[in-house]
Design a protein around this motif. Structure first.
Motif, short mmCIF file in Angstrom:
data_model
loop_
_atom_site.label_atom_id
_atom_site.label_comp_id
_atom_site.label_asym_id
_atom_site.label_seq_id
_atom_site.Cartn_x
_atom_site.Cartn_y
_atom_site.Cartn_z
N GLY A 9 0.77 -1.28 0.05
CA GLY A 9 -0.07 -0.09 0.10
C GLY A 9 0.95 1.27 0.06
O GLY A 9 2.09 1.20 -0.16
N PRO A 10 0.38 2.42 0.22
CA PRO A 10 1.08 3.59 0.37
C PRO A 10 2.44 3.56 1.24
O PRO A 10 3.43 4.05 0.96
N LEU A 11 2.22 2.84 2.27
CA LEU A 11 3.44 2.82 3.09
C LEU A 11 4.36 1.70 2.79
O LEU A 11 5.47 1.71 3.20
N TYR A 12 3.87 0.75 1.99
CA TYR A 12 4.65 -0.38 1.80
C TYR A 12 4.71 -0.69 0.26
O TYR A 12 4.05 -1.62 -0.17
N PRO A 13 5.05 0.17 -0.68
CA PRO A 13 4.89 -0.09 -2.15
C PRO A 13 5.42 -1.59 -2.63
O PRO A 13 6.54 -2.03 -1.94
N TRP A 14 5.18 -1.98 -3.62
CA TRP A 14 5.59 -2.85 -4.26
C TRP A 14 7.01 -2.75 -4.73
O TRP A 14 7.29 -1.63 -5.34
N THR A 15 7.94 -3.65 -4.79
CA THR A 15 9.39 -3.43 -5.18
C THR A 15 9.68 -4.41 -6.15
O THR A 15 8.82 -5.71 -6.29
N ARG A 16 10.56 -4.51 -6.93
CA ARG A 16 10.87 -5.55 -7.85
C ARG A 16 11.32 -6.85 -7.19
O ARG A 16 11.02 -7.79 -7.79
N GLU A 17 11.97 -6.73 -6.27
CA GLU A 17 12.03 -7.96 -5.28
C GLU A 17 10.96 -8.67 -4.93
O GLU A 17 10.83 -9.83 -4.93
N ASP A 18 9.94 -8.11 -4.78
CA ASP A 18 8.66 -8.56 -4.29
C ASP A 18 7.94 -9.45 -5.64
O ASP A 18 7.21 -10.45 -5.32
N THR A 19 8.43 -9.11 -6.80
CA THR A 19 7.86 -10.01 -7.90
C THR A 19 8.44 -11.22 -8.36
O THR A 19 8.15 -11.98 -9.08
N ARG A 20 9.55 -11.34 -7.63
CA ARG A 20 10.50 -12.39 -8.02
C ARG A 20 9.88 -13.56 -7.78
O ARG A 20 10.10 -14.91 -8.41
N ASP A 21 8.90 -13.92 -6.66
CA ASP A 21 8.27 -15.04 -6.38
C ASP A 21 6.80 -15.15 -6.76
O ASP A 21 5.98 -16.11 -6.33
N LEU A 22 6.42 -14.24 -7.88
CA LEU A 22 5.01 -14.14 -8.33
C LEU A 22 4.89 -15.45 -9.31
O LEU A 22 5.85 -15.73 -9.96
#
Length: 194
Positions: A9-22
Motif C-alpha cells: 500500500g502507500p506505506l509499503y509499495p511493491w518493489t521489484r524484489e517482491d515480484t520475483r516469487d510471483l
C-alpha cells in the motif's frame, strides 16, 4: 501460490524484489509502487516481436553497430516509489548481454518498442511514452496491432519529449534513418516467409 496484496500500500509499495516469487505466465511491472499484472503476449504479438528483432539486428549489423534487439527486458524507473517497466523490445549495446546487468537504465537503451493491441493503446501511446521520455530513451516506436492494418509510429526524444518522426501504414515501406538505417513495412511484420 497466494499473492498477499494486502501487505502492500502507500506505506509499503511493491518493489521489484517482491515480484520475483510471483507466479509465472504473467508479465509484471511496477508503476509508482503499484503492481501491474499483464497476461503473456498473444502469438501474433510475439510473431511481430520476432520479425522486428530480426529486421533490427540485420540493419544494425549492416550499419556496423555492435547493438542487439531483445525483449522484454526490465528497465529501472527511478522516483519516490521506484519501479520498472518491461518494453516489448529494446535495442542495447551488445556488451550489456554479457551478464551482470539485471536492470537496465534509460541511458542503456538506444530504442524501446512496444507492440500494442486494443487493451494497451493508452498505456503505450501516452503513459509509457511519457515514462520512457523521462528516463532518456532516445528513440521510441509503437507498433499498433489494434487497427485493421498494422501501423508503426516512430518517435525521437527532443528537449525531453518525444516528437513523432514517422507514421508508417501497412503497404508503404519507409526507411527510418535514426537510430540507424532500417526499411520497414508494417504489413511484412505479419506476413510469413514463403
Amino acid at each position: 501460490m497466494t499473492i498477499e496484496f494486502g501487505q502492500h500500500g502507500p506505506l509499503y509499495p511493491w518493489t521489484r524484489e517482491d515480484t520475483r516469487d510471483l507466479p509465472e505466465g504473467f508479465r509484471y511491472e511496477i508503476e509508482d509502487g503499484n503492481l501491474l499484472v499483464m497476461n503473456s503476449p498473444a502469438p501474433e504479438h510475439q510473431y511481430v516481436a520476432n520479425r522486428l528483432m530480426r529486421l533490427l539486428d540485420d540493419a544494425a549489423e549492416e550499419a556496423g553497430l555492435d547493438v542487439v534487439t531483445l525483449g522484454p527486458l526490465d528497465v529501472d524507473i527511478p522516483g519516490p516509489h521506484p519501479g520498472y517497466r518491461s518494453p516489448d523490445l529494446v535495442t542495447i549495446p551488445y556488451k550489456l548481454t554479457e551478464g551482470g546487468y539485471d536492470l537496465l537504465t534509460g541511458h542503456d537503451i538506444l530504442l524501446a518498442i512496444e507492440i500494442t493491441g486494443k487493451d494497451a493503446v493508452t498505456r503505450d501511446m501516452i503513459t509509457k511514452r511519457q515514462v520512457y521520455a523521462a528516463i532518456g530513451i532516445p528513440y521510441y516506436w509503437v507498433v499498433r496491432l489494434d487497427q485493421s492494418e498494422p501501423r508503426l509510429i516512430a518517435f525521437e526524444l527532443v528537449a525531453g519529449e518525444y516528437r513523432e518522426t514517422h507514421n508508417v501504414l501497412a503497404g508503404g515501406p519507409v526507411t527510418i534513418t535514426d537510430p540507424f538505417r532500417v526499411t520497414v513495412d508494417p504489413a511484412t511484420l505479419l506476413r510469413r516467409r514463403t
